[in-house]
Design a protein around this motif. Structure first.
Motif, short mmCIF file in Angstrom:
data_model
loop_
_atom_site.label_atom_id
_atom_site.label_comp_id
_atom_site.label_asym_id
_atom_site.label_seq_id
_atom_site.Cartn_x
_atom_site.Cartn_y
_atom_site.Cartn_z
N VAL A 98 -4.77 3.53 0.08
CA VAL A 98 -4.80 2.51 -0.97
C VAL A 98 -4.81 3.22 -2.32
O VAL A 98 -5.06 4.42 -2.41
CB VAL A 98 -6.03 1.59 -0.85
CG1 VAL A 98 -5.98 0.77 0.41
CG2 VAL A 98 -7.32 2.39 -0.87
N ASP A 99 -4.58 2.46 -3.39
CA ASP A 99 -4.70 3.06 -4.72
C ASP A 99 -6.10 2.78 -5.26
O ASP A 99 -6.89 2.06 -4.67
CB ASP A 99 -3.59 2.58 -5.66
CG ASP A 99 -3.55 1.09 -5.83
OD1 ASP A 99 -4.55 0.43 -5.49
OD2 ASP A 99 -2.53 0.57 -6.30
N ASP A 100 -6.43 3.36 -6.41
CA ASP A 100 -7.78 3.29 -6.94
C ASP A 100 -8.22 1.86 -7.29
O ASP A 100 -9.38 1.50 -7.10
CB ASP A 100 -7.90 4.19 -8.18
CG ASP A 100 -7.77 5.66 -7.81
OD1 ASP A 100 -8.09 6.00 -6.65
OD2 ASP A 100 -7.33 6.46 -8.66
N THR A 101 -7.31 1.05 -7.81
CA THR A 101 -7.69 -0.33 -8.14
C THR A 101 -8.02 -1.12 -6.89
O THR A 101 -8.92 -1.96 -6.90
CB THR A 101 -6.57 -1.04 -8.92
OG1 THR A 101 -5.38 -1.01 -8.15
CG2 THR A 101 -6.33 -0.38 -10.26
N MET A 102 -7.31 -0.85 -5.81
CA MET A 102 -7.60 -1.55 -4.55
C MET A 102 -8.98 -1.15 -4.02
O MET A 102 -9.70 -1.99 -3.49
CB MET A 102 -6.54 -1.24 -3.50
CG MET A 102 -5.25 -1.97 -3.70
SD MET A 102 -4.16 -1.60 -2.32
CE MET A 102 -2.73 -2.51 -2.79
N VAL A 103 -9.35 0.12 -4.16
CA VAL A 103 -10.67 0.57 -3.71
C VAL A 103 -11.74 -0.19 -4.47
O VAL A 103 -12.72 -0.69 -3.89
CB VAL A 103 -10.84 2.09 -3.91
CG1 VAL A 103 -12.27 2.52 -3.65
CG2 VAL A 103 -9.89 2.84 -2.99
N ASP A 104 -11.56 -0.33 -5.79
CA ASP A 104 -12.52 -1.05 -6.62
C ASP A 104 -12.60 -2.52 -6.20
O ASP A 104 -13.69 -3.07 -6.05
CB ASP A 104 -12.13 -0.93 -8.09
CG ASP A 104 -13.12 -1.62 -9.00
OD1 ASP A 104 -14.34 -1.37 -8.82
OD2 ASP A 104 -12.69 -2.42 -9.86
N ARG B 16 0.83 -1.21 0.00
CA ARG B 16 0.00 0.00 0.00
C ARG B 16 0.86 1.26 0.00
O ARG B 16 0.36 2.34 0.23
CB ARG B 16 -0.89 0.03 1.25
CG ARG B 16 -1.88 -1.09 1.32
CD ARG B 16 -2.76 -0.96 2.54
NE ARG B 16 -2.00 -1.12 3.78
CZ ARG B 16 -2.09 -0.31 4.82
NH1 ARG B 16 -2.88 0.72 4.81
NH2 ARG B 16 -1.35 -0.51 5.89
N SER B 17 2.12 1.13 -0.31
CA SER B 17 3.03 2.28 -0.18
C SER B 17 2.72 3.40 -1.18
O SER B 17 2.96 4.56 -0.90
CB SER B 17 4.48 1.83 -0.35
OG SER B 17 4.67 1.28 -1.64
N ARG B 18 2.18 3.06 -2.33
CA ARG B 18 1.89 4.11 -3.32
C ARG B 18 0.41 4.48 -3.35
O ARG B 18 -0.10 4.97 -4.34
CB ARG B 18 2.37 3.67 -4.69
CG ARG B 18 1.69 2.43 -5.22
CD ARG B 18 2.26 2.05 -6.57
NE ARG B 18 1.49 0.99 -7.17
CZ ARG B 18 1.58 -0.30 -6.89
NH1 ARG B 18 2.44 -0.69 -5.98
NH2 ARG B 18 0.83 -1.18 -7.49
N GLY B 19 -0.28 4.26 -2.25
CA GLY B 19 -1.71 4.57 -2.18
C GLY B 19 -1.95 6.06 -2.01
O GLY B 19 -1.39 6.70 -1.12
N GLU B 20 -2.80 6.61 -2.90
CA GLU B 20 -3.15 8.04 -2.81
C GLU B 20 -4.53 8.25 -2.21
O GLU B 20 -4.82 9.29 -1.63
CB GLU B 20 -3.16 8.70 -4.20
CG GLU B 20 -1.96 8.45 -5.05
CD GLU B 20 -2.21 7.47 -6.18
OE1 GLU B 20 -3.37 7.27 -6.60
OE2 GLU B 20 -1.23 6.89 -6.63
#
Length: 178
Positions: free
Chosen positions: A109-115, A89-93
């Motif tokens: 988290v990043d956007d794909t993880m949210v989805d 999760r280091s590059r999560g915006e």
């Protein structure tokens, strides 16, 4: 060696009449007892009961120790599952918000993880005070061991075909009219 009774008679502390009475009384008591009956000694009975209580207490302690060891083993399995399968999760915006108990928590988290979290493909799990994201299969394995460790795992919907969707490569046009 003379018996105690004879020694008392010689010392003059007991007389012959009392000694005969005591002897007769003992003989009567022996004859009144049934032949098959065993003389139960009160101290032996108490000692036996004390041994039984101690054995039961020891069984309870061993059972508690065994349960504690099993609990530690399960926690170690959960820790290993999380550490080997957690996602980076280091590059999560984007911050993903979820409820843990009565508190709202946020993790980056990043956007794909949210989805994928919303579709039930990923799950949020807790290890101590830390939160991590793991795939759904790993979260199900963790739930088998301890359901409280999995904080967020949404149910997959039937219309969500996932990675096996044959039409995943085709985009739906915006101006499509039905």
């Amino acid at each position: 060696m003379a018996s105690l009774q004879e020694q008392l008679l010689k010392a003059g502390l007991a007389d012959e009449k009392k000694a005969r009475a005591v002897k007769n009384e003992k003989r009567k008591q022996r004859k009144q007892q049934p032949k098959g009956a065993v003389v139960v000694n009160e101290t032996e009975e108490r000692a036996r009961q004390a041994r039984q209580k101690k054995a039961e207490r020891d069984r309870q302690l061993n059972l508690e120790r065994k349960q504690e060891a099993e609990k530690k083993a399960i926690q170690a399995q959960i820790r290993q599952l999380i550490e080997t399968n957690r996602l980076d999760r280091s590059r999560g915006e984007t911050s993903y918000q979820f409820v843990d108990g009565k508190k709202i928590k946020k993790i980056p988290v990043d956007d794909t993880m949210v989805d994928q979290l919303s579709r039930g493909r990923l799950a949020v799990v807790r290890q101590g005070e830390n939160y991590d994201i793991v795939p759904e299969k790993v979260a199900r394995k963790i739930m088998e061991r301890d359901a409280a460790a999995v904080i967020v795992l949404h149910d997959r919907k039937q219309d969500d075909a996932g990675e096996d969707d044959p039409y995943a490569g085709y985009e739906i046009p915006d101006d499509l009219m039905w």
